[in-house]
Design a protein around this motif. Structure first.
Motif, PDB file in Angstrom:
ATOM      1  N   LEU A 101       5.809  11.752   1.506  1.00 42.73           N
ATOM      2  CA  LEU A 101       5.100  11.184   0.956  1.00 42.73           C
ATOM      3  C   LEU A 101       3.673  11.228   0.152  1.00 42.73           C
ATOM      4  O   LEU A 101       2.765  10.761  -0.643  1.00 42.73           O
ATOM      5  CB  LEU A 101       5.521  10.202   0.822  1.00 42.73           C
ATOM      6  CG  LEU A 101       6.825   9.842   0.195  1.00 42.73           C
ATOM      7  CD1 LEU A 101       7.512   8.908   0.668  1.00 42.73           C
ATOM      8  CD2 LEU A 101       7.230  10.400  -1.435  1.00 42.73           C
ATOM      9  N   GLY A 102       2.903  11.860   1.471  1.00 44.06           N
ATOM     10  CA  GLY A 102       0.861  12.193   1.906  1.00 44.06           C
ATOM     11  C   GLY A 102       0.946  10.649   2.535  1.00 44.06           C
ATOM     12  O   GLY A 102      -0.539  10.608   2.428  1.00 44.06           O
ATOM     13  N   LEU A 103       1.835   9.972   2.553  1.00 45.76           N
ATOM     14  CA  LEU A 103       1.009   8.399   2.902  1.00 45.76           C
ATOM     15  C   LEU A 103       0.314   9.504   4.331  1.00 45.76           C
ATOM     16  O   LEU A 103      -1.059   8.129   4.508  1.00 45.76           O
ATOM     17  CB  LEU A 103       1.851   7.652   3.456  1.00 45.76           C
ATOM     18  CG  LEU A 103       3.147   7.263   2.041  1.00 45.76           C
ATOM     19  CD1 LEU A 103       4.259   6.109   2.019  1.00 45.76           C
ATOM     20  CD2 LEU A 103       1.851   6.944   1.305  1.00 45.76           C
ATOM     21  N   TRP A 151       0.386  -1.018  -0.005  1.00 46.05           N
ATOM     22  CA  TRP A 151      -0.083   0.198   0.217  1.00 46.05           C
ATOM     23  C   TRP A 151       0.742   1.359  -0.029  1.00 46.05           C
ATOM     24  O   TRP A 151       0.780   2.480  -0.332  1.00 46.05           O
ATOM     25  CB  TRP A 151      -0.836  -0.088   1.017  1.00 46.05           C
ATOM     26  CG  TRP A 151      -1.573  -0.905   0.970  1.00 46.05           C
ATOM     27  CD1 TRP A 151      -2.021  -2.070   2.443  1.00 46.05           C
ATOM     28  CD2 TRP A 151      -2.918  -1.416  -0.077  1.00 46.05           C
ATOM     29  NE1 TRP A 151      -3.355  -2.665   2.494  1.00 46.05           N
ATOM     30  CE2 TRP A 151      -4.497  -2.445   0.488  1.00 46.05           C
ATOM     31  CE3 TRP A 151      -3.568  -0.724  -0.699  1.00 46.05           C
ATOM     32  CZ2 TRP A 151      -4.456  -3.136   0.090  1.00 46.05           C
ATOM     33  CZ3 TRP A 151      -4.205  -1.284  -1.299  1.00 46.05           C
ATOM     34  CH2 TRP A 151      -5.039  -2.353  -0.790  1.00 46.05           C
ATOM     35  N   LYS A 152       1.734   1.499   1.357  1.00 43.95           N
ATOM     36  CA  LYS A 152       2.659   2.220   0.894  1.00 43.95           C
ATOM     37  C   LYS A 152       3.514   2.380  -0.697  1.00 43.95           C
ATOM     38  O   LYS A 152       3.852   4.298  -0.547  1.00 43.95           O
ATOM     39  CB  LYS A 152       3.786   2.310   2.348  1.00 43.95           C
ATOM     40  CG  LYS A 152       4.467   1.259   1.699  1.00 43.95           C
ATOM     41  CD  LYS A 152       5.645   1.079   2.773  1.00 43.95           C
ATOM     42  CE  LYS A 152       6.541   0.265   2.745  1.00 43.95           C
ATOM     43  NZ  LYS A 152       7.346  -0.618   1.947  1.00 43.95           N
ATOM     44  N   HIS A 153       3.645   2.008  -1.088  1.00 41.07           N
ATOM     45  CA  HIS A 153       4.596   2.154  -2.837  1.00 41.07           C
ATOM     46  C   HIS A 153       3.330   2.380  -3.457  1.00 41.07           C
ATOM     47  O   HIS A 153       3.594   3.743  -4.369  1.00 41.07           O
ATOM     48  CB  HIS A 153       4.737   0.483  -2.939  1.00 41.07           C
ATOM     49  CG  HIS A 153       4.989   0.587  -5.078  1.00 41.07           C
ATOM     50  ND1 HIS A 153       6.729   1.656  -4.775  1.00 41.07           N
ATOM     51  CD2 HIS A 153       4.718  -0.199  -5.382  1.00 41.07           C
ATOM     52  CE1 HIS A 153       6.430   1.397  -6.076  1.00 41.07           C
ATOM     53  NE2 HIS A 153       5.986   0.716  -6.555  1.00 41.07           N
ATOM     54  N   ARG A 192       7.176   9.112   5.098  1.00 40.49           N
ATOM     55  CA  ARG A 192       5.503   9.148   4.832  1.00 40.49           C
ATOM     56  C   ARG A 192       4.377  10.331   5.105  1.00 40.49           C
ATOM     57  O   ARG A 192       3.885  10.724   3.894  1.00 40.49           O
ATOM     58  CB  ARG A 192       4.640   8.106   6.295  1.00 40.49           C
ATOM     59  CG  ARG A 192       5.185   7.073   6.302  1.00 40.49           C
ATOM     60  CD  ARG A 192       5.126   6.090   7.346  1.00 40.49           C
ATOM     61  NE  ARG A 192       5.207   4.997   7.586  1.00 40.49           N
ATOM     62  CZ  ARG A 192       4.817   3.566   6.836  1.00 40.49           C
ATOM     63  NH1 ARG A 192       4.003   3.622   5.744  1.00 40.49           N
ATOM     64  NH2 ARG A 192       5.688   2.340   6.651  1.00 40.49           N
ATOM     65  N   PHE A 223       0.837   4.666  -2.937  1.00 43.03           N
ATOM     66  CA  PHE A 223      -0.042   5.605  -2.538  1.00 43.03           C
ATOM     67  C   PHE A 223       0.903   6.495  -2.933  1.00 43.03           C
ATOM     68  O   PHE A 223       0.594   7.712  -2.494  1.00 43.03           O
ATOM     69  CB  PHE A 223      -0.447   5.542  -1.030  1.00 43.03           C
ATOM     70  CG  PHE A 223      -1.404   4.346  -0.823  1.00 43.03           C
ATOM     71  CD1 PHE A 223      -2.379   4.238  -2.323  1.00 43.03           C
ATOM     72  CD2 PHE A 223      -2.266   3.764  -0.077  1.00 43.03           C
ATOM     73  CE1 PHE A 223      -3.876   3.650  -2.281  1.00 43.03           C
ATOM     74  CE2 PHE A 223      -3.070   3.256   0.422  1.00 43.03           C
ATOM     75  CZ  PHE A 223      -4.000   3.265  -1.166  1.00 43.03           C
ATOM     76  N   ARG A 258      -0.818  17.227  -4.395  1.00 39.86           N
ATOM     77  CA  ARG A 258      -0.013  16.109  -4.114  1.00 39.86           C
ATOM     78  C   ARG A 258      -0.039  15.337  -5.209  1.00 39.86           C
ATOM     79  O   ARG A 258       1.221  14.516  -5.588  1.00 39.86           O
ATOM     80  CB  ARG A 258      -0.914  15.163  -3.296  1.00 39.86           C
ATOM     81  CG  ARG A 258      -0.163  13.989  -2.980  1.00 39.86           C
ATOM     82  CD  ARG A 258      -0.236  13.637  -1.458  1.00 39.86           C
ATOM     83  NE  ARG A 258      -1.170  12.380  -2.326  1.00 39.86           N
ATOM     84  CZ  ARG A 258      -0.101  11.052  -2.819  1.00 39.86           C
ATOM     85  NH1 ARG A 258       0.715  10.633  -2.050  1.00 39.86           N
ATOM     86  NH2 ARG A 258      -1.000   9.516  -3.429  1.00 39.86           N
ATOM     87  N   SER A 266       8.917  -2.518  -1.302  1.00 44.86           N
ATOM     88  CA  SER A 266       7.078  -2.680  -1.532  1.00 44.86           C
ATOM     89  C   SER A 266       6.897  -4.210  -2.823  1.00 44.86           C
ATOM     90  O   SER A 266       6.420  -3.607  -4.235  1.00 44.86           O
ATOM     91  CB  SER A 266       6.235  -1.946  -1.826  1.00 44.86           C
ATOM     92  OG  SER A 266       6.298  -1.559  -0.425  1.00 44.86           O
ATOM     93  N   ALA A 272       9.896   6.747  -4.150  1.00 48.33           N
ATOM     94  CA  ALA A 272      10.592   6.402  -3.042  1.00 48.33           C
ATOM     95  C   ALA A 272      10.654   5.097  -2.977  1.00 48.33           C
ATOM     96  O   ALA A 272       9.932   4.201  -3.631  1.00 48.33           O
ATOM     97  CB  ALA A 272       9.152   6.852  -2.180  1.00 48.33           C
ATOM     98  N   VAL A 314      10.685   3.087   0.883  1.00 47.93           N
ATOM     99  CA  VAL A 314      10.040   3.698   1.881  1.00 47.93           C
ATOM    100  C   VAL A 314      10.639   2.470   2.865  1.00 47.93           C
ATOM    101  O   VAL A 314       9.404   1.283   2.812  1.00 47.93           O
ATOM    102  CB  VAL A 314       8.616   4.045   2.140  1.00 47.93           C
ATOM    103  CG1 VAL A 314       8.532   4.084   3.560  1.00 47.93           C
ATOM    104  CG2 VAL A 314       8.745   5.186   1.601  1.00 47.93           C
TER     105      VAL A 314
END
Lengths: 245, 309
Positions: B52-54, A89-91, B49, A93, B73, B88, B82, B84
């Protein structure tokens, strides 16, 4: 609209080599295998009997009451599970894709998988019926009821949208299979008790099978399809507002 | 006028009662590498976070390339890539397919996939499934995902975590090349000063959610030199004694004292002073300042929570 197409395009690639994709074939196969067994054991019928009536009605009823809700449970848990696995999800978003589009795509993919699997069931049902016109020629049959099968398959599918919306929300909201599968199995299990009760008319997991009952048909279709869309929008609003930690 | 790729103004975020990020004012200049340094739990990932607007800040603002993130955004984030924490990835897909998923989400041209694979040197293994990848390969693929859209800003959160020394070296070289070859600004977080100081031109140090230092690397290095480590059996007495003589002495977690002096002459005078007072000195050395020493210097020993831990 373009971003929705892009996200759907990406979703189709994610399905590659997954159980989610294989299940759209396996689930209807299980139902027609059962169907085959029932037709094989069919005792010498009465004058009213029609092979196609029996095959089509049993197939779609078993599908609606039992297999489709479980398939939806599994498919939604799988297509969202791959996003929880490595915190995708973090990727996602952190990419220039609106969150509501990501949610909408998940809902549409689950609908498409349910529709594809239901269509495969229809095709397999016709194959089983045709097989029995040869295997047991003594059973009275007739013309293949294509229209009836497709019409009712569409009703069952439309009435299942509320279950899809519930499961998309649950499986997006919480990582891990346990809760998602628990909700689906619990929902399907309680349907047995709710079926005879008045509440059964509105119980989400019974809506697909309710389309076969005249007195429940309209509610099943409206609550299933329109209620499903409303539930999806509510789930989406919650999803968009949530922090990704 | 100096342009900033990342600017934050009064950035604040709470998790329940805990203040994770407190009134943070970052300025990461365009071009080059900005090292965002702090121990684990300092608020680095929470800050990233928010960049990046998470997650949303409780107060304050993030600006990317001068424009407020909250206002637009999606178009600002299009300029950023990114990585993070851990990458992922979809383990059931190949490296190339993982890039293809992101490419489709971005709506970017197909050719970018081979470019990104080339930069991280994964072209040979691109068609293997990711579940067969080593940690280093996964990390490089994560970087390729971040680089795919040729971003003007690359945000990397602890990119060398879990890598072996060869992997760390390779990743470091890769990051060093990015501003030069692609003109990208790299915003790099780490808990290792030694790692950041080899590649970053600017440094921001965060501790317990607050910015302790921000400036050019040279400025930080100037501060680092003012350090001696002193080992003395009577450390309490030594701290009082050194304090009375005008030196600032703080006790480190390893029991040594960090003293605000760094010349051989000062070391000799400190040694004489302590010995003349009857204390037993067993260690005295010019400090290779660790991040911990810098925190001690910057906080002036106000790190009660950290030291208690």
């Amino acid at each position: 609209m373009m971003s929705l197409i892009r996200v759907l395009h990406a979703e189709t690639l994610k399905l590659k080599r997954t159980l989610a994709f294989r299940m759209i074939f396996v689930a209807p196969l299980l139902v027609v295998a059962l169907q085959f067994f029932i037709a094989w054991k069919q005792p010498r019928p009465g004058a009213e009997f029609n092979l196609w009536d029996m095959v089509a009605r049993t197939s779609l009823s078993v599908w609606a009451v039992f297999m489709l809700p479980l398939l939806i449970t599994l498919e939604t848990a799988l297509i969202n599970g791959i996003e929880h696995g490595e915190k995708q999800w973090k990727h996602i978003f952190a990419l220039p894709v609106p969150r509501h589009v990501v949610y909408a795509a998940k809902f549409l993919i689950a609908q498409a998988l349910a529709a594809a699997s239901t269509l495969i069931l229809c095709a397999m049902t016709v194959v089983v019926g045709l097989a029995f016109t040869r295997l047991r020629p003594e059973l009275p049959s007739g013309a293949i009821p294509f229209v009836w099968i497709l019409k009712h398959a569409a009703f069952v599918w439309l009435a299942s949208w509320l279950i899809i919306a519930i499961h998309i929300w649950v499986s997006v909201r919480w990582p891990g299979f346990a809760l998602a599968l628990g909700a689906g199995i619990g929902g399907t299990f309680f349907a047995i008790f709710a079926a005879g009760a008045r509440v059964g008319k509105y119980y989400p997991w019974l809506l697909p099978v309710n389309v076969f009952m005249e007195e429940r048909f309209t509610t099943a279709l409206l609550l299933g399809a329109v209620g499903g869309l409303i539930a999806a929008v509510i789930g989406c609003v919650e999803f968009v507002r949530r922090d990704v930690v | 006028m100096q342009k900033y790729a990342v600017e934050t103004c009064g950035l604040t975020r709470r998790f329940g009662a805990r203040l994770a990020v407190d009134d943070l004012n970052l300025l990461a200049p365009e071009g080059g590498v900005y090292g965002f340094l702090g121990p684990n739990g300092a608020g680095k990932t929470t800050t990233i976070r928010m960049l990046l607007g998470l997650i949303r800040p409780d107060a304050g603002e993030v600006r990317l390339f001068g424009a407020p993130l909250a206002a637009d955004r999606l178009s600002l984030i299009r300029m950023a890539g990114a990585l993070v924490e851990s990458p992922s990835l979809y383990p059931h897909l190949t490296g190339r397919e993982n890039l293809e998923v992101t490419r489709r989400l971005l709506g970017a041209p197909r050719g970018l996939i081979d470019d990104a694979l080339g930069v991280v040197k994964l072209a040979q293994d691109a068609d293997r499934r990711v579940r067969e990848y080593s940690t280093g390969m996964r990390q490089r693929l994560g970087l390729a995902l971040a680089l795919l859209n040729k971003p003007r800003l690359l945000v990397l959160d602890e990119p060398t975590n879990g890598l072996d020394p060869a992997g760390i070296h390779e990743m470091r070289e890769l990051i060093r090349r990015l501003p030069v070859e692609f003109g990208a600004t790299v915003f790099l977080s780490s808990h290792l000063l030694s790692e950041v100081e080899q590649i970053a031109g600017h440094i921001g140090i965060i501790h317990q959610g607050r910015l302790l230092f921000q400036g050019a690397l040279a400025e930080l290095q100037a501060r680092r030199r003012e350090h001696l480590t002193v080992g003395v059996k009577q450390s309490e007495q030594a701290m009082r004694c050194l304090g009375a003589a005008g030196w600032d002495a703080q006790r480190r977690d390893d029991g040594l004292l960090a003293v605000s002096a760094a010349t051989p002459d000062a070391a000799a005078r400190i040694n004489s002073l302590l010995v003349s007072q009857g204390m037993e000195v067993f260690h005295i050395a010019l400090a290779q300042a660790s991040l911990e020493d810098i925190f001690l210097t910057l906080t002036g020993g106000r790190n009660e929570t950290r030291r208690a831990a």
